[in-house]
Write a protein that holds these residues in place. Structure first.
Motif, mmCIF file in Angstrom:
data_model
loop_
_atom_site.group_PDB
_atom_site.id
_atom_site.type_symbol
_atom_site.label_atom_id
_atom_site.label_comp_id
_atom_site.label_asym_id
_atom_site.label_seq_id
_atom_site.Cartn_x
_atom_site.Cartn_y
_atom_site.Cartn_z
ATOM 1 N N HIS A 15 -4.186 9.836 -0.991
ATOM 2 C CA HIS A 15 -2.905 8.847 -0.872
ATOM 3 C C HIS A 15 -2.950 7.712 -2.244
ATOM 4 N N GLU A 16 -3.459 8.200 -3.277
ATOM 5 C CA GLU A 16 -3.065 7.399 -4.440
ATOM 6 C C GLU A 16 -1.790 8.055 -4.963
ATOM 7 N N TRP A 17 -1.032 7.480 -6.023
ATOM 8 C CA TRP A 17 0.138 7.738 -6.647
ATOM 9 C C TRP A 17 -0.159 7.615 -8.073
ATOM 10 N N ILE A 18 0.274 8.161 -8.934
ATOM 11 C CA ILE A 18 0.436 8.090 -10.433
ATOM 12 C C ILE A 18 1.681 8.567 -11.041
ATOM 13 N N ASP A 19 2.155 7.693 -11.785
ATOM 14 C CA ASP A 19 3.380 8.041 -12.550
ATOM 15 C C ASP A 19 2.984 8.866 -14.120
ATOM 16 N N GLY A 20 4.098 9.300 -14.512
ATOM 17 C CA GLY A 20 3.948 10.343 -15.870
ATOM 18 C C GLY A 20 3.756 9.471 -17.125
ATOM 19 N N ASN A 21 3.670 8.222 -17.015
ATOM 20 C CA ASN A 21 3.632 7.461 -18.367
ATOM 21 C C ASN A 21 2.301 7.460 -18.965
ATOM 22 N N THR A 22 2.137 6.844 -20.401
ATOM 23 C CA THR A 22 1.059 6.808 -20.731
ATOM 24 C C THR A 22 0.797 5.284 -21.301
ATOM 25 N N PRO A 23 -0.310 4.483 -21.196
ATOM 26 C CA PRO A 23 -1.127 4.663 -19.954
ATOM 27 C C PRO A 23 -0.575 4.822 -18.547
ATOM 28 N N ALA A 24 -1.250 5.796 -17.581
ATOM 29 C CA ALA A 24 -0.660 6.005 -16.512
ATOM 30 C C ALA A 24 -0.960 4.955 -15.349
ATOM 31 N N LYS A 25 0.132 4.669 -14.683
ATOM 32 C CA LYS A 25 0.308 3.465 -13.445
ATOM 33 C C LYS A 25 -0.310 4.201 -12.452
ATOM 34 N N ILE A 26 -0.943 3.564 -11.524
ATOM 35 C CA ILE A 26 -1.812 4.132 -10.055
ATOM 36 C C ILE A 26 -1.558 3.090 -9.169
ATOM 37 N N GLY A 27 -1.210 3.441 -7.766
ATOM 38 C CA GLY A 27 -1.120 2.711 -6.819
ATOM 39 C C GLY A 27 -1.527 3.647 -5.551
ATOM 40 N N ILE A 28 -1.411 2.924 -4.359
ATOM 41 C CA ILE A 28 -1.356 3.628 -3.117
ATOM 42 C C ILE A 28 -0.099 3.922 -2.430
ATOM 43 N N SER A 29 -0.015 5.036 -1.948
ATOM 44 C CA SER A 29 1.347 5.349 -1.320
ATOM 45 C C SER A 29 1.720 4.699 -0.286
ATOM 46 N N GLN A 30 3.134 4.753 0.185
ATOM 47 C CA GLN A 30 3.522 4.002 1.412
ATOM 48 C C GLN A 30 2.946 4.439 2.521
ATOM 49 N N ILE A 31 2.458 5.788 2.773
ATOM 50 C CA ILE A 31 2.119 6.429 3.836
ATOM 51 C C ILE A 31 0.663 5.721 3.976
ATOM 52 N N ALA A 32 0.052 5.550 3.010
ATOM 53 C CA ALA A 32 -1.449 4.935 3.091
ATOM 54 C C ALA A 32 -1.223 3.503 3.483
ATOM 55 N N ALA A 33 -0.295 2.439 2.914
ATOM 56 C CA ALA A 33 -0.167 1.453 3.303
ATOM 57 C C ALA A 33 0.174 0.982 4.787
ATOM 58 N N ASP A 34 0.963 2.010 5.240
ATOM 59 C CA ASP A 34 1.547 1.918 6.499
ATOM 60 C C ASP A 34 0.501 2.319 7.524
ATOM 61 N N ALA A 35 -0.366 3.154 7.123
ATOM 62 C CA ALA A 35 -1.650 3.775 7.920
ATOM 63 C C ALA A 35 -2.528 2.302 8.070
ATOM 64 N N LEU A 36 -2.619 1.653 6.971
ATOM 65 C CA LEU A 36 -3.820 0.689 7.014
ATOM 66 C C LEU A 36 -3.076 -0.525 7.591
ATOM 67 N N GLY A 37 -1.922 -0.820 7.733
ATOM 68 C CA GLY A 37 -1.374 -1.953 8.462
ATOM 69 C C GLY A 37 -1.438 -3.061 7.509
ATOM 70 N N ASP A 38 -1.533 -4.439 8.015
ATOM 71 C CA ASP A 38 -1.608 -5.642 6.946
ATOM 72 C C ASP A 38 -2.697 -5.592 6.128
ATOM 73 N N VAL A 39 -2.285 -5.532 4.844
ATOM 74 C CA VAL A 39 -3.502 -5.501 3.776
ATOM 75 C C VAL A 39 -3.627 -7.022 3.744
ATOM 76 N N VAL A 40 -5.176 -7.219 3.394
ATOM 77 C CA VAL A 40 -5.591 -8.496 3.338
ATOM 78 C C VAL A 40 -6.415 -8.798 2.158
ATOM 79 N N TYR A 41 -6.919 -7.933 1.518
ATOM 80 C CA TYR A 41 -7.615 -8.008 0.220
ATOM 81 C C TYR A 41 -7.852 -6.501 -0.317
ATOM 82 N N VAL A 42 -7.713 -6.775 -1.657
ATOM 83 C CA VAL A 42 -7.789 -5.782 -2.674
ATOM 84 C C VAL A 42 -9.118 -5.695 -3.636
ATOM 85 N N ASP A 43 -9.770 -4.867 -3.712
ATOM 86 C CA ASP A 43 -10.694 -4.720 -4.720
ATOM 87 C C ASP A 43 -10.507 -3.794 -6.003
#
Length: 127
Positions: A15-43
């Protein structure tokens, strides 16, 4: 309402996403965020950290659970987005925009899915 899957990105099975740029940008998908619920901390990994595709490199904590962030690629972290550290809820509000996590100078890609394959595997809606 179905979680959005952006057609312009590619996705890992974790459930991570990656764009096609250099350097590549990475994040978590909305599917993952919705499944997690309210995010309170990121490491996240630090700038200069060497990541290996498929290995854990951080975690996202919500009111419900803690999930590891897995790197979709191998490479070196170039930049870390301060926004989700200061305001973790941005991952729920804008996971593909302001809620991106970090950028990586890619040396090798892990197995990545097209938006279509990721959406059909996880019940998302292409946007």
């Amino acid at each position: 309402m179905m979680s959005k899957v952006l057609s312009t990105l590619r996705y890992s099975a974790e459930h991570e996403w990656i764009d096609g740029n250099t350097p590549a940008k990475i994040g978590i998908s909305q599917i993952a965020a919705d499944a997690l619920g309210d995010v309170v901390y990121v490491d996240m990994p630090e700038v200069g950290a060497e990541l290996t595709a498929g290995e854990a490199c951080g975690e996202v904590e919500s009111t419900k659970s803690v999930s590891e962030i897995f790197s979709p690629i191998t490479g070196t972290v170039v930049e870390v987005n301060q926004e989700p550290i200061d305001n973790p809820a941005i991952l729920n509000e804008d996971p593909y925009g302001a809620g991106w996590l970090f950028t990586v100078e890619v040396t090798e890609e892990g197995p990545l899915l097209s938006a279509e394959d990721y959406a059909s595997a996880n019940g998302g809606e292409i946007a």
